[in-house]
Design a protein around this motif. Structure first.
Motif, PDB file in Angstrom:
ATOM      1  N   CYS A  13       0.826  -1.206   0.000  1.00  0.00           N
ATOM      2  CA  CYS A  13       0.000   0.000   0.000  1.00  0.00           C
ATOM      3  C   CYS A  13       0.860   1.256   0.000  1.00  0.00           C
ATOM      4  CB  CYS A  13      -0.911   0.031   1.238  1.00  0.00           C
ATOM      5  SG  CYS A  13      -2.081  -1.333   1.350  1.00  0.00           S
ATOM      6  N   LYS A  57      -6.865  -3.043  -4.703  1.00  0.00           N
ATOM      7  CA  LYS A  57      -7.876  -2.496  -3.790  1.00  0.00           C
ATOM      8  C   LYS A  57      -9.041  -3.446  -3.517  1.00  0.00           C
ATOM      9  CE  LYS A  57      -7.050   2.301  -5.326  1.00  0.00           C
ATOM     10  NZ  LYS A  57      -7.699   3.543  -5.788  1.00  0.00           N
ATOM     11  N   THR A 117      -8.080   3.372   2.456  1.00  0.00           N
ATOM     12  CA  THR A 117      -7.519   2.828   3.686  1.00  0.00           C
ATOM     13  C   THR A 117      -6.924   1.457   3.395  1.00  0.00           C
ATOM     14  OG1 THR A 117      -9.173   3.979   5.020  1.00  0.00           O
ATOM     15  CG2 THR A 117      -8.003   2.151   6.062  1.00  0.00           C
ATOM     16  N   CYS A 118      -5.664   1.287   3.724  1.00  0.00           N
ATOM     17  CA  CYS A 118      -4.991   0.021   3.467  1.00  0.00           C
ATOM     18  C   CYS A 118      -5.563  -1.070   4.370  1.00  0.00           C
ATOM     19  CB  CYS A 118      -3.489   0.155   3.717  1.00  0.00           C
ATOM     20  SG  CYS A 118      -2.561  -1.365   3.397  1.00  0.00           S
ATOM     21  N   LYS A 119      -5.946  -2.184   3.778  1.00  0.00           N
ATOM     22  CA  LYS A 119      -6.409  -3.352   4.520  1.00  0.00           C
ATOM     23  C   LYS A 119      -5.741  -4.598   3.956  1.00  0.00           C
ATOM     24  CE  LYS A 119     -11.000  -1.404   5.506  1.00  0.00           C
ATOM     25  NZ  LYS A 119     -12.467  -1.595   5.339  1.00  0.00           N
TER      26      LYS A 119
END
Length: 407
Positions: free
Chosen positions: A343, A386, A350-352
């Motif tokens: 990321c 993503k 938002t990085c997940k």
């Protein structure tokens, strides 16, 4: 931020006497009702003696050259992809006994970061080194895996994936990350590498394969102090070349080019500080399909080694991603999954986990053996940014199973 992950649980449950892998004792006790926990699904209950190689002899010899696409199967496979991301790349080989061998693919030469799928190269390298140590005795090779125990050291740092610590007497199970002082047999380190895809275990198994090459016949009696001195006194460039040779030469020996699949660096920062990487890791559906064909033909080192690697890939616990398809519940599957995501800051994002916006690789390698005799192999590699593609992978597994099995 870069993250690598995979989570599979292989090896036949009744293989404890052969391997000494204590995790298998717990699974057997669950099946026998001695421990209360969820029992393995039907497809996970094959005996160690039930697992066979599917492409020995003339049938496998017909695949000495990589197969051409089957027109009808290719058309069916193409029909699965109109609504999926362009990055989806797949290789599919139907090897059902009594039927014509059929191949189909989509972008099978496209290259990806293989992630934890690369650990299959490490187990291949390990068995290649075992054959160099004991060319005339497979039993001696297995005995070394079962009886030689090694400490993790800094090679186990750092990985978030926990490994099981099971006491066969008290039935107490503890799961935690690997610590430097942890000691397991080579067989158990291999199982940790494939079963929960522990990166520390992968670096440790690779380390031991490297030491087998470096010390040759002196390896079985090698002490931790001698090994540590080797890593301190040997130039990093020498170790780097030796490490990549150990895992990549066996792949090239079975016809996989460096452009199709290669492993370039260790799996943990602790290991990379000792043995630097070289050239990066890449993989393609075509290269990994060549691996599966060689495995089923008994060409990974020899027939016995190929069979043992296949056993180590057998899923006996929780299945994820491609392997989690309900269509595969009753099927035996031999499986390795892996991912790598990265990321960067992006407004509104938002990085997940498994949703990287720089790279978001998710890969699966699987051999499927259905109770009705349908047998096929799939390599699926994707890089959909993503989005956690696990459900799409599961859905595709169901569609491919229908495609192979429906008349």
């Amino acid at each position: 931020m870069v993250f690598a992950e995979g989570n599979d649980n292989p090896y036949p449950i009744d293989g404890y006497k052969t391997t000494g892998i204590r995790r298998l004792v717990r699974l057997q006790k669950i099946i026998d009702g001695q421990i209360k926990d969820t029992k393995p699904i039907p497809g996970a209950l094959k005996s160690i003696n039930d697992i066979k190689l599917n492409l020995l002899g003339e049938r496998g010899d017909s695949l000495a050259e990589f197969p051409q696409s089957d027109k009808k199967l290719q058309q069916k496979l193409n029909g699965l992809f109109p609504n999926l991301d362009e990055s989806y790349s797949v290789a599919l080989l139907d090897i059902t006994n009594g039927k014509k061998i059929r191949y189909a693919s989509r972008q099978d030469a496209k290259r990806f970061q293989p992630g934890s799928v690369g650990k299959l190269a490490i187990i291949t390298g390990l068995f290649n080194e075992l054959e160099r140590l004991y060319p005339n005795s497979y039993e001696d090779r297995v005995n070394l895996l079962r009886t030689r125990s090694v400490r993790a050291g800094t090679w186990g740092n750092y990985d978030e994936h926990t490994v099981p610590f099971f006491d066969t007497i008290t039935n107490v199970l503890v799961k935690r990350t690997v610590k430097e002082y942890d000691v397991f047999s080579l067989y158990e380190w291999v199982d940790h590498m494939l079963s929960v895809s522990n990166n520390g275990a992968a670096s440790i198994v690779w380390r031991e394969a490297l030491l087998m090459r470096a010390f040759g016949q002196a390896y079985p009696a090698l002490t931790e102090e001698q090994a540590s001195e080797y890593f301190k006194s040997t130039p990093k460039s020498v170790m780097q070349k030796l490490a990549t040779a150990v895992v990549n030469e066996p792949l090239q020996k079975i016809g996989i080019s460096e452009e199709e699949w290669r492993l370039g660096s260790m799996f943990t920062q602790g290991a990379k500080r000792i043995v630097p990487g070289e050239g990066g890791s890449i993989g393609s559906p075509r290269g990994l399909m060549k691996f599966l064909i060689a495995l089923e033909r008994g060409k990974i080192v020899d027939v016995q080694s190929s069979l043992e690697i296949k056993r180590m890939m057998y899923m006996t616990d929780r299945r994820i991603r491609y392997g989690s398809s309900p269509r595969l519940t009753n099927a035996a599957i031999y499986f390795k999954s892996g991912s790598l995501y990265q990321c960067k800051p992006e407004e509104g994002f938002t990085c997940k986990k498994y949703m990287g916006n720089v790279q978001n690789y998710m890969n699966s390698v699987v051999i499927v053996e259905q109770p009705d005799g349908s047998t096929y192999m799939v390599v699926l590699m994707t890089n959909v940014l993503k989005k956690n593609s696990n459900l799409d992978h599961m859905g595709l597994a169901s569609s491919i199973d229908d495609l192979i099995r429906k008349k």
